[in-house]
Design an enzyme around this catalytic site. Structure first.
Site, PDB file in Angstrom:
ATOM      1  N   PRO A  80       0.851  -1.194   0.000  1.00 26.68           N
ATOM      2  CA  PRO A  80       0.000   0.000   0.000  1.00 26.68           C
ATOM      3  C   PRO A  80       0.881   1.235   0.000  1.00 26.68           C
ATOM      4  O   PRO A  80       1.802   1.356   0.819  1.00 26.68           O
ATOM      5  CB  PRO A  80      -0.784  -0.129   1.313  1.00 26.68           C
ATOM      6  CG  PRO A  80       0.061  -0.998   2.182  1.00 26.68           C
ATOM      7  CD  PRO A  80       0.804  -1.925   1.271  1.00 26.68           C
ATOM      8  N   MET A  81       0.632   2.164  -0.918  1.00 23.32           N
ATOM      9  CA  MET A  81       1.452   3.379  -1.027  1.00 23.32           C
ATOM     10  C   MET A  81       0.550   4.583  -1.227  1.00 23.32           C
ATOM     11  O   MET A  81      -0.212   4.646  -2.194  1.00 23.32           O
ATOM     12  CB  MET A  81       2.450   3.245  -2.184  1.00 23.32           C
ATOM     13  CG  MET A  81       3.520   2.189  -1.937  1.00 23.32           C
ATOM     14  SD  MET A  81       4.631   1.951  -3.345  1.00 23.32           S
ATOM     15  CE  MET A  81       3.599   0.917  -4.403  1.00 23.32           C
ATOM     16  N   GLN A 133      -6.297  -1.378   3.539  1.00 29.41           N
ATOM     17  CA  GLN A 133      -5.438  -0.994   4.655  1.00 29.41           C
ATOM     18  C   GLN A 133      -6.083   0.136   5.447  1.00 29.41           C
ATOM     19  O   GLN A 133      -6.485   1.159   4.881  1.00 29.41           O
ATOM     20  CB  GLN A 133      -4.053  -0.553   4.208  1.00 29.41           C
ATOM     21  CG  GLN A 133      -3.145  -0.333   5.431  1.00 29.41           C
ATOM     22  CD  GLN A 133      -1.759   0.164   5.116  1.00 29.41           C
ATOM     23  OE1 GLN A 133      -1.612   1.288   4.644  1.00 29.41           O
ATOM     24  NE2 GLN A 133      -0.744  -0.647   5.383  1.00 29.41           N
ATOM     25  N   CYS A 148       3.499   3.504   9.061  1.00 29.78           N
ATOM     26  CA  CYS A 148       3.636   4.814   8.407  1.00 29.78           C
ATOM     27  C   CYS A 148       4.193   5.849   9.392  1.00 29.78           C
ATOM     28  O   CYS A 148       3.635   6.014  10.480  1.00 29.78           O
ATOM     29  CB  CYS A 148       2.294   5.282   7.863  1.00 29.78           C
ATOM     30  SG  CYS A 148       2.373   6.891   7.045  1.00 29.78           S
ATOM     31  N   HIS A 201       8.101  -4.311   7.374  1.00 27.85           N
ATOM     32  CA  HIS A 201       9.059  -3.471   6.656  1.00 27.85           C
ATOM     33  C   HIS A 201      10.329  -3.506   7.501  1.00 27.85           C
ATOM     34  O   HIS A 201      10.357  -2.990   8.619  1.00 27.85           O
ATOM     35  CB  HIS A 201       8.528  -2.047   6.527  1.00 27.85           C
ATOM     36  CG  HIS A 201       9.406  -1.165   5.702  1.00 27.85           C
ATOM     37  ND1 HIS A 201       8.987   0.045   5.206  1.00 27.85           N
ATOM     38  CD2 HIS A 201      10.697  -1.296   5.289  1.00 27.85           C
ATOM     39  CE1 HIS A 201       9.969   0.617   4.520  1.00 27.85           C
ATOM     40  NE2 HIS A 201      11.022  -0.184   4.567  1.00 27.85           N
TER      41      HIS A 201
END
Length: 336
Positions: free
Chosen positions: A13-14, A66, A96, A167
């Site tokens: 997801p970006m 998300q 994030c 991540h």
């Protein structure tokens, strides 16, 4: 290690990138990649325009929603709405580092509150029957990454999380921008490998720094249940053309980049008829021919002509001709 087919390969997801047009294009490139929405906050879903925020094309499946938030009740309500919309998975963002999420006390900030994250997962699991997963970092700021990661994992797995996406970098909330947080903190795959060994029954997906398919194959064969690719898949989308064959042992969705554009074209024409501007779709495909002759002319034509009022699918076909037709390409590059 038998891999869970759902999580073998996914596109991260970006924010401002993986919108519905981007996801449809990625689905054209791979039938099996798992796709994720941009992060959507619980407040936006509970009080905003749900149909606009959560709309997607049926061809995108499997596609995950998300969520960003930190209140268990709100997350449970938003997850239930996402499930009703037909999403295949609910993913909680604990990674994030942007100022926006810090102000809202969610995202990577929650690495410091593993018990609360566990409560959030438990609340969502109680409301939906689809998988609930968590995407996190190794830790934030001065946290010991091994302690922070394992504490979070223990909490969310005990709460019923169906997978953990890591991540493999810390996030520095003080001193680094969100952009710098994608590159500056060093990668530590070893901590993710150790996490998988500690929790062998829970799918663990590795994210961060993965750019080559052979690199991903090695991770899948030796260390983790899945790989998640972000900027590499967006900036060099041709990477996805080989995913189905190499990682899933399946026939590719499109035989090459030209075939992919032909498959994308009907979608573009449908959305144009609905009033979606061409550039909203073509901005996601600019990197498709990177490294090939004519790629610069392709990008330039889409970037300059695709934003003009009334731009239609003809612009896309013209841009494609720059890559496909050597004479046209040479003329365009000579004039540049």
């Amino acid at each position: 290690m038998k891999l869970d087919q759902r999580f073998i390969f996914s596109v991260a997801p970006m924010m401002e990138w993986t919108d519905r047009h981007c996801r449809f294009f990625h689905r054209v490139l791979s039938r099996h990649a798992r796709l994720y929405t941009e992060m959507v906050t619980t407040a936006a879903i509970l009080r905003g325009h749900r149909d606009r925020l959560l709309a997607y094309d049926a061809a995108e499946h499997p596609v995950a929603l998300q969520l960003g938030g930190s209140d268990p009740a709100d997350l449970a309500a938003a997850a239930a709405i996402g499930a009703d919309f037909g999403y295949d998975e609910i993913n909680l963002n604990i990674g994030c580092p942007s100022d926006r999420v810090q102000e809202g006390a969610f995202g990577a900030c929650l690495m410091r509150e593993p018990a609360l994250v566990g409560d959030c997962v438990a609340a969502m699991k109680a409301r939906v029957s689809i998988p609930v997963t968590v995407k996190c970092r190794l830790g934030v700021d001065d946290q010991d990454p091994q302690e922070a990661l394992h504490a979070l994992a223990e909490s969310v797995i005990a709460a019923g999380a169906d997978a953990l996406i890591v991540h493999a970098r810390k996030a520095w909330l003080k001193g680094l921008s969100p952009r710098e947080n994608r590159d500056v903190p060093p990668l530590d795959y070893g901590l993710v490998h150790a996490l998988k060994q500690r929790f062998p029954q829970t799918p663990v997906i590795l994210n961060g720094g993965l750019v080559r398919l052979d690199q991903m194959q090695e991770q899948l064969q030796q260390h983790v249940d899945g790989v998640m690719v972000g900027r590499a898949a967006y900036q060099d989308p041709a990477l996805l053309l080989d995913v189905d064959r190499l990682l899933f042992g399946a026939e590719p969705a499109a035989e090459d980049a030209f075939a992919a554009i032909e498959l994308f074209m009907p979608y573009v024409e449908r959305r144009l008829a609905e009033g979606v501007p061409l550039h909203a779709m073509t901005r996601h495909i600019l990197g498709l021919f990177n490294g090939r002759k004519g790629a610069r002319a392709w990008r330039r034509h889409l970037a300059t002509e695709g934003v003009k009022p009334g731009a239609d699918a003809r612009i896309l076909r013209e841009a494609l001709a720059y890559v496909r037709d050597p004479a046209r390409r040479d003329m365009a590059e000579a004039a540049a």
